[in-house]
Design a protein around this motif. Sequence first.
Motif, PDB file in Angstrom:
ATOM      1  N   ASP A  15       5.587  10.605  17.626  1.00 49.91           N
ATOM      2  CA  ASP A  15       5.533  10.963  15.812  1.00 49.91           C
ATOM      3  C   ASP A  15       6.608  11.707  15.728  1.00 49.91           C
ATOM      4  O   ASP A  15       7.134  12.940  16.503  1.00 49.91           O
ATOM      5  CB  ASP A  15       4.970  12.259  15.360  1.00 49.91           C
ATOM      6  CG  ASP A  15       4.581  13.208  14.105  1.00 49.91           C
ATOM      7  OD1 ASP A  15       5.093  12.605  13.699  1.00 49.91           O
ATOM      8  OD2 ASP A  15       3.037  13.398  13.998  1.00 49.91           O
ATOM      9  N   GLY A  22       0.049   8.877   0.163  1.00 50.59           N
ATOM     10  CA  GLY A  22      -0.291   9.893  -0.734  1.00 50.59           C
ATOM     11  C   GLY A  22       0.678  11.390  -0.559  1.00 50.59           C
ATOM     12  O   GLY A  22       1.291  11.339  -2.196  1.00 50.59           O
ATOM     13  N   TYR A  79       6.901   4.814  14.779  1.00 47.81           N
ATOM     14  CA  TYR A  79       8.235   5.277  15.862  1.00 47.81           C
ATOM     15  C   TYR A  79       7.177   5.951  17.466  1.00 47.81           C
ATOM     16  O   TYR A  79       6.165   5.543  17.520  1.00 47.81           O
ATOM     17  CB  TYR A  79       8.404   6.939  15.758  1.00 47.81           C
ATOM     18  CG  TYR A  79       9.835   6.761  14.341  1.00 47.81           C
ATOM     19  CD1 TYR A  79       9.292   6.042  13.436  1.00 47.81           C
ATOM     20  CD2 TYR A  79      11.219   7.047  15.150  1.00 47.81           C
ATOM     21  CE1 TYR A  79      10.790   6.421  12.522  1.00 47.81           C
ATOM     22  CE2 TYR A  79      11.920   7.073  14.341  1.00 47.81           C
ATOM     23  CZ  TYR A  79      11.907   6.399  12.608  1.00 47.81           C
ATOM     24  OH  TYR A  79      12.812   6.704  11.366  1.00 47.81           O
ATOM     25  N   THR A  88       5.283   4.591   3.394  1.00 48.41           N
ATOM     26  CA  THR A  88       4.330   6.031   3.157  1.00 48.41           C
ATOM     27  C   THR A  88       5.852   6.567   3.697  1.00 48.41           C
ATOM     28  O   THR A  88       7.123   6.222   2.733  1.00 48.41           O
ATOM     29  CB  THR A  88       3.538   5.856   4.860  1.00 48.41           C
ATOM     30  OG1 THR A  88       3.594   7.176   5.365  1.00 48.41           O
ATOM     31  CG2 THR A  88       5.170   4.949   6.381  1.00 48.41           C
ATOM     32  N   ASP A  89       5.432   7.886   4.632  1.00 52.72           N
ATOM     33  CA  ASP A  89       6.856   9.217   4.298  1.00 52.72           C
ATOM     34  C   ASP A  89       7.869   8.818   5.201  1.00 52.72           C
ATOM     35  O   ASP A  89       8.505   9.412   5.552  1.00 52.72           O
ATOM     36  CB  ASP A  89       5.981  10.349   4.017  1.00 52.72           C
ATOM     37  CG  ASP A  89       5.392  10.799   5.207  1.00 52.72           C
ATOM     38  OD1 ASP A  89       5.025  10.340   6.138  1.00 52.72           O
ATOM     39  OD2 ASP A  89       4.977  11.659   5.121  1.00 52.72           O
ATOM     40  N   ARG A 123       8.141  13.763  13.779  1.00 51.32           N
ATOM     41  CA  ARG A 123       7.432  15.018  12.960  1.00 51.32           C
ATOM     42  C   ARG A 123       8.031  16.102  13.838  1.00 51.32           C
ATOM     43  O   ARG A 123       8.332  17.578  13.750  1.00 51.32           O
ATOM     44  CB  ARG A 123       7.116  15.638  11.671  1.00 51.32           C
ATOM     45  CG  ARG A 123       7.235  14.197  10.964  1.00 51.32           C
ATOM     46  CD  ARG A 123       5.837  14.801   9.863  1.00 51.32           C
ATOM     47  NE  ARG A 123       6.434  13.393   8.561  1.00 51.32           N
ATOM     48  CZ  ARG A 123       7.311  13.261   7.554  1.00 51.32           C
ATOM     49  NH1 ARG A 123       7.999  14.068   7.668  1.00 51.32           N
ATOM     50  NH2 ARG A 123       7.030  12.696   6.989  1.00 51.32           N
ATOM     51  N   LYS A 182       0.854  -1.283   0.350  1.00 51.23           N
ATOM     52  CA  LYS A 182       0.222  -0.309   0.114  1.00 51.23           C
ATOM     53  C   LYS A 182       0.657   1.194  -0.508  1.00 51.23           C
ATOM     54  O   LYS A 182       2.107   0.979   1.098  1.00 51.23           O
ATOM     55  CB  LYS A 182      -0.731  -0.136   1.478  1.00 51.23           C
ATOM     56  CG  LYS A 182      -1.441   1.027   1.404  1.00 51.23           C
ATOM     57  CD  LYS A 182      -1.077   2.466   2.513  1.00 51.23           C
ATOM     58  CE  LYS A 182      -2.005   3.752   1.680  1.00 51.23           C
ATOM     59  NZ  LYS A 182      -1.488   4.516   3.492  1.00 51.23           N
ATOM     60  N   LYS A 226      -1.313   8.752  13.164  1.00 47.45           N
ATOM     61  CA  LYS A 226      -2.018   9.052  11.783  1.00 47.45           C
ATOM     62  C   LYS A 226      -1.818   8.157  11.303  1.00 47.45           C
ATOM     63  O   LYS A 226      -1.520   7.594  10.315  1.00 47.45           O
ATOM     64  CB  LYS A 226      -2.353   9.981  11.796  1.00 47.45           C
ATOM     65  CG  LYS A 226      -1.515  10.827  10.875  1.00 47.45           C
ATOM     66  CD  LYS A 226      -1.926  11.933   9.037  1.00 47.45           C
ATOM     67  CE  LYS A 226      -0.784  12.378   9.146  1.00 47.45           C
ATOM     68  NZ  LYS A 226      -0.812  13.809   7.619  1.00 47.45           N
TER      69      LYS A 226
HETATM   70  P1  ADP Z   1       0.376   7.980   3.995  1.00 47.35           P
HETATM   71  O1  ADP Z   1      -0.475   9.424   3.059  1.00 47.35           O
HETATM   72  O2  ADP Z   1       1.404   7.698   4.013  1.00 47.35           O
HETATM   73  O3  ADP Z   1      -1.115   7.615   4.387  1.00 47.35           O
HETATM   74  P2  ADP Z   1      -0.156   9.745   6.627  1.00 47.35           P
HETATM   75  O4  ADP Z   1       0.112  10.840   6.445  1.00 47.35           O
HETATM   76  O5  ADP Z   1      -1.582   9.248   6.583  1.00 47.35           O
HETATM   77  O6  ADP Z   1       0.915   8.948   5.566  1.00 47.35           O
HETATM   78  O7  ADP Z   1       0.980   8.710   8.090  1.00 47.35           O
HETATM   79  C1  ADP Z   1       2.840   9.459   7.940  1.00 47.35           C
HETATM   80  C2  ADP Z   1       2.553  10.021   9.335  1.00 47.35           C
HETATM   81  O8  ADP Z   1       1.932   9.485   9.740  1.00 47.35           O
HETATM   82  C3  ADP Z   1       4.554   9.924   9.520  1.00 47.35           C
HETATM   83  O9  ADP Z   1       4.471  11.213   8.673  1.00 47.35           O
HETATM   84  C4  ADP Z   1       3.922  11.017  10.889  1.00 47.35           C
HETATM   85  O10 ADP Z   1       4.416  12.281  10.746  1.00 47.35           O
HETATM   86  C5  ADP Z   1       2.628  10.550  11.710  1.00 47.35           C
HETATM   87  N1  ADP Z   1       2.707  10.129  13.101  1.00 47.35           N
HETATM   88  C6  ADP Z   1       2.084   9.983  13.359  1.00 47.35           C
HETATM   89  N2  ADP Z   1       2.528   9.421  14.843  1.00 47.35           N
HETATM   90  C7  ADP Z   1       3.374   8.449  14.280  1.00 47.35           C
HETATM   91  C8  ADP Z   1       4.661   7.324  15.052  1.00 47.35           C
HETATM   92  N3  ADP Z   1       4.173   7.115  16.041  1.00 47.35           N
HETATM   93  N4  ADP Z   1       5.508   7.054  13.801  1.00 47.35           N
HETATM   94  C9  ADP Z   1       5.210   7.142  12.775  1.00 47.35           C
HETATM   95  N5  ADP Z   1       4.892   8.021  12.262  1.00 47.35           N
HETATM   96  C10 ADP Z   1       3.963   8.991  12.879  1.00 47.35           C
END
Ligand code: ADP
Length: 424
Positions: A189, A10, A186, A180-181, A191, A7, A216
Motif C-alpha cells: 500500500d 468512490g 504497488y 482509482t486514486d 499510503r 470503472k 483493497k
Molecule cells: P476505489 O474507491 O477506487 O475502489 P479503494 O480505496 O477501494 O479505491 O482502493 C484503492 C486503495 O487501495 C488505494 O488508495 C491504496 O491506499 C489501497 N491499496 C492497498 N494496497 C495497495 C497496493 N498494493 N497497491 C495499490 N493500492 C493499494
Amino acid sequence: MARIVMKFGGTSVADLDRIKNVARHVKREVDAGHEVAVVVSAMSGKTNELVGWVQGMPKVVGANSPFYDAREYDAVVASGEQVTSGLLAIALQAMDINARSWQGWQIPIRTDNAHGAARILEIDGADIVKRMGEGQVAVIAGFQGLGPDNRIATLGRGGSDTSAVAIAAAVKADRCDIYTDVDGVYTTDPRIVPQARRLKKIAFEEMLEMASLGAKVLQVRSVELAMVFKVRTFVRSSFEDPDAPGMGDFLNPPGTLICDEEEIVEQEVVTGIAYAKDEAQISLRRLADRPGVSAAIFGPLAESHINVDMIVQNISEDGSKTDMTFTVPSGDVEKAIKVLGENKEKIGYDVVQNESGLVKVSVIGIGMRSHAGVAATAFKALADKGINIKAITTSEIKISILIDGPYAELAVRTLHSCYGLDKN
Ligand code: ADP
Ligand code: ASP
Ligand code: MG
C-alpha cells in the motif's frame, strides 16, 4: 475500434467536479472510436454513511440477519451508485455524448440470494451491446444486481470492481480499466510505505492473494472473475489529466496489468506485501486431544458464518490435553465466543481466551514456489525489529504472520525492504 469497460471508484466520483473529470476520461475513449460501458461506485464515504443509517435503526425481531433485514439493507445501501450513475450520464450528455444510466435490475445482473454479499450468477449483456453498437455509452451502477427474489442485492464492500469485470466478461470487452486514486498496483500500500514501487504487471494468482490478504485495491471476487474469464484488466488512475500523452494508448495504457504469470518476464521471488487489520485471536485451553475435536469447534462456527482463518494446534505433552488457537475478524469475536460457549460440553475445553486488534501481514510471490528461505528471511527481519510473531500460516506462494496491531506499519516497512522491494 475496441470495446472497453471503464470503472471509477468512490474517490474518482467523490463530487461533481470529479464526476465531470470522469466524463473527460470517458470522452477520450469515445472520441478514439471505442465502444464504452462505464461502471461507477458511490461517492466516497457515501456507502459508509448508508450502512451507518441502517445500523442506527432499531433491531428487527426475527429478521434474517442478526441486526436487520438484509434485503432492506441492500435497498438502502445500493442507492449511492444510483446517484452517481445518473450524474455521470448527465455530465456525458452535457459534453454531447449519447449516454444512459443503468441500474443492476435494468440489465439485469442476476445474483444469488446472499443479500449483502451476493455473487453474480449471470449477466444479460445483449441490450447493452446493442446500444453500444448504436454509439450509446452505458453508465452502470456498480455494486448491485437482482436476487432470485427480484430484489436488489449488493455484492459486498468494494463490489463495484466485481461488477466491472463481470460486465467486461459478459460483453466480451477487449479491456477492463479499473480507475482509482492510485496509478496502479504497488508492491505494498503506497499510503503506508512511500518507497513502494508500482508494478507494470502482476499475475492473477498474486493479485488474488494480495486482495484476499488485505490490499483493497481490487475486490477478491473481481480478480477471480478476471482470471477465469481471461479479462484483460488494468488498474490505473483517474487523477491524471485525462488528455495527457499516453492516456489513450490502447495496447499499453499507464497502470498495472493483471495477467497470466507466463506474461511476466522478470519474475521476482517476492512481489508484494499485504496487511489486514482487525484480526482477533481466540484460544481454547486444555482441550481434549481426541479425534473429532476440531470438527466440534469449527463446525458450529462455520454454521454461524464466522470466517476462521489461521489455526494453530499445540502438540499435547501427555497425549490427553492440548491448546487450539485460531483467528477470526475482530467484529466476529463476540459471536464466536457465544457459539463456543453454547458448544462447551461437546467440545470439552477448560477456558476460552481472546485478544483483538491484531494484524496479519503477508509476503506474496509466485517465485516462492522455487526458492527456499523466504520465510526465514521474514522471521529474522521481524526479530531484529523486536516484533513478536503470534501465529504463522504458509501456502505455496504466501507467508502470513500475525502480530500485535501497533507494530503493523513497522512490520510492513521491514518486510518490504528486507526483500529488496523499496524503490531506489
Ligand atoms: P476505489 O474507491 O477506487 O475502489 P479503494 O480505496 O477501494 O479505491 O482502493 C484503492 C486503495 O487501495 C488505494 O488508495 C491504496 O491506499 C489501497 N491499496 C492497498 N494496497 C495497495 C497496493 N498494493 N497497491 C495499490 N493500492 C493499494
Ligand atoms: N460503494 C461500494 C463500497 O463502498 C462499492 C464500491 O465502492 O466498490 O463498498
Ligand atoms: Mg474499491
